[in-house]
Design an enzyme around this catalytic site. Sequence first.
Site, PDB file in Angstrom:
ATOM      1  CE  LYS A  45     -42.372  29.582  64.680  1.00 50.28           C
ATOM      2  NZ  LYS A  45     -42.332  28.128  64.652  1.00 50.28           N
ATOM      3  CD  GLU A 128     -20.165  21.931  50.113  1.00 54.17           C
ATOM      4  OE1 GLU A 128     -19.583  22.288  49.087  1.00 54.17           O
ATOM      5  OE2 GLU A 128     -20.372  20.734  50.398  1.00 54.17           O
ATOM      6  CB  VAL A 131     -24.919  16.962  51.485  1.00 54.90           C
ATOM      7  CG1 VAL A 131     -24.444  15.513  51.538  1.00 54.90           C
ATOM      8  CG2 VAL A 131     -26.180  17.071  50.651  1.00 54.90           C
ATOM      9  CG  ASP A 200     -30.511  14.112  58.446  1.00 58.04           C
ATOM     10  OD1 ASP A 200     -30.789  15.324  58.403  1.00 58.04           O
ATOM     11  OD2 ASP A 200     -29.336  13.681  58.400  1.00 58.04           O
ATOM     12  CE  LYS A 204     -27.711  15.490  56.327  1.00 50.55           C
ATOM     13  NZ  LYS A 204     -27.169  14.947  57.578  1.00 50.55           N
TER      14      LYS A 204
END
Length: 410
Positions: A45, A128, A131, A200, A204
């Site tokens: 960015k 993968e 989580v 969060d 997951k």
Amino acid sequence: MTVIKVAILGFGTVGEGVYRTIESHADDLEAVLGKKVEVAAILIKNKQRERNIRKNILVTTNFEDILNLPKLDIVIEAIVNKEPTYTFLQKAIERGCHIITANKEMFAHHGKQLIELAEQNNVSVGFEATVAGGIPVIQTLKQLLKINRVQQIQGILNGTSNFILTEMREKKWSFAEALLQAQENGYAEADPTNDVEGFDAFYKTMILSRLAFGEEPNWQDVEREGITSITSELIDAAEKLGLRFKHIASISNERGQIQVSVKPALVGKENPFYHVEGVENAVSVHSDIVGRITLQGPGAGMFPTASAVIEDLVYVCLNTQKDRSFKVEDTAVSDQQRSCKEELWFVHAQSNYFQSLPSNLIEQTFKQTYIIRATKREVEGLANQDKEISYFPIVGEYQTANEDKVLTAQ
Ligand SMILES: NC(=O)c1ccc[n+]([C@@H]2O[C@H](COP(=O)([O-])OP(=O)(O)OC[C@H]3O[C@@H](n4cnc5c(N)ncnc54)[C@H](OP(=O)(O)O)[C@@H]3O)[C@@H](O)[C@H]2O)c1
């Protein structure tokens, strides 16, 4: 020799870790894949920031430059937020690239659509790293799902919350003191809401639910609670009773109904989660043939997360099989069913209110803390009568503090 051309979106903790790992493990990748893996481009960015990237790699702030590369096989995404990430990955799939993502928030919201689009375009999606960081829980589940029927998944999925709870217990700190330490160590953001309010872990959990059971519950129906209500006093009382607070995500499939919660709970010494401390994560999967498997390890960080991405890179290059997950007919959670099952509860009350409770409910007491066996509805009823009561479920087997009884919670 042909080459696998890769673009990495983002060069922060995860993106840089992936880049360095592709460099440091180039020979291993070539040996496994029979082709060299070459980073062709990196999206960032801020063009002004100094970065240690080889000169022949395109570093750009414009995603179209990446799409216009003459050859591109895999797009690895390690940026933040749902957008423009989702749009970038849709375009990458339409261009015929495999995609790999570490972005759980984006993938919880749009993973289903990305997987469908990938199927239409005959490419694969690796997730993968979304989580439990370096713990290979997604591949383990995919492996188990070939024949085993997964019945329950429980996990400590947020390292920051686990670190805070550990520090509060070990150092007798308040929540605020432990949070400050987590921020100083770089585990928690300046705005810690996502971690400490359970968002969060919730993202997951939705990703795991979709993988293991083919569906996820309505997001509004999921009990999601963070760790901000846990006080040092509660942690101390729990310790006296041989219990530890953990922030636990739980997904189970009971007779075709998916039940999901993400909230603080208590575990006794017999539970593998009791010893999961600091920023570690753990996932416990219960399935019909193998029984219970518990995986524990680093849930975040530069190289643990890069490890998950690199394993995905190998997987998407080698694997063309369709993965199986269980279809669940009716995913509505029956509140009535949930409320009628007896569980063990850790209940803390300021008043002596509990002394008037029927003795058959009470299993253990310590000062104003009680272990009771009751249905969720009964506990809620008690809490409604006294607003100062706080209550948390106990998960798994629990050996009482004086070790004369082993109680099975759920
Ligand atoms: N950190 C972990 O341990 C961990 C573990 C598992 C999963 N994840 C997930 O992995 C993702 C990346 O995490 P991180 O910790 O590596 O984040 P980070 O250190 O903040 O890095 C983010 C990177 O993305 C770039 N970026 C952000 N927005 C962009 C945009 N619109 N266009 C192009 N580039 C953009 C930033 O560019 P500049 O460098 O130019 O600012 C930076 O390089 C997140 O979704 C996170 O949830 C992280």
